[in-house]
Design a protein around this motif. Structure first.
Motif: not given
Length: 173
Positions: A119-140
């Protein structure tokens, strides 16, 4: 997207979901969660005008999963027939800066999914979709900190697809 296109998103409690400031969450993250929640509400209520207001005209899209599971793409673009029997059921919404993660499953609980919205300035600018996938988010962090600790800080992990029988991906903030 044509106005005659019918959206089929369902939620257990999305109608009453009010994102609130959680511990460690700043005002920007709360606003971004509210924007994404508004998108799911608009999809649920077939409000095409609100969907158009919330999405950038040229939404950047990234997909990971079998081509047969491109349900969100079909739903939002109408580019190919959308399977009305597939219904998104969001279970959790969490924000990390400009990224908002929504995890859920289809109404039969046979397909788990994660949507990572930017989300950029209240507008959704990107989407990433993951199906039947384990997702881990890390902070570099800085290279010095990574070299001392030997790894990156994990800040979120999908819960629905973490049974070890699905592929796993790491998404870095």
């Amino acid at each position: 997207m044509s106005e005659t296109h019918s959206f089929q998103i369902q939620s257990l409690d999305l109608a009453n979901f009010q994102p609130c400031l959680q511990e460690g969450e700043d005002a920007e993250e709360a606003r971004n969660k509210k924007t994404v929640t508004a998108l799911y509400r608009a999809l649920t209520s077939n409000d095409v005008d609100v969907v158009h207001l919330l999405l950038a005209p040229y939404l950047e899209w990234w997909f990971h999963g079998p081509p047969t599971h491109q349900h969100l793409n079909r739903l939002l673009t109408g580019a190919s027939p959308y399977d009305p029997s597939f219904k998104f059921v969001p279970l959790s919404i969490v924000a990390f800066g400009s990224m908002v993660l929504v995890e859920g499953f289809d109404d039969c609980r046979s397909v788990s999914w994660v949507h990572a919205w930017t989300v950029t300035d209240g507008i959704i600018t990107q989407v990433r979709e993951y199906y039947n996938t384990s997702v881990t988010v890390t902070r570099l962090s800085s290279p010095e900190i990574r070299s001392q600790s030997g790894n990156c800080q994990s800040v979120w992990q999908s819960k629905l697809a973490d049974n070890g029988s699905v592929p796993g991906l790491v998404l870095a903030l």
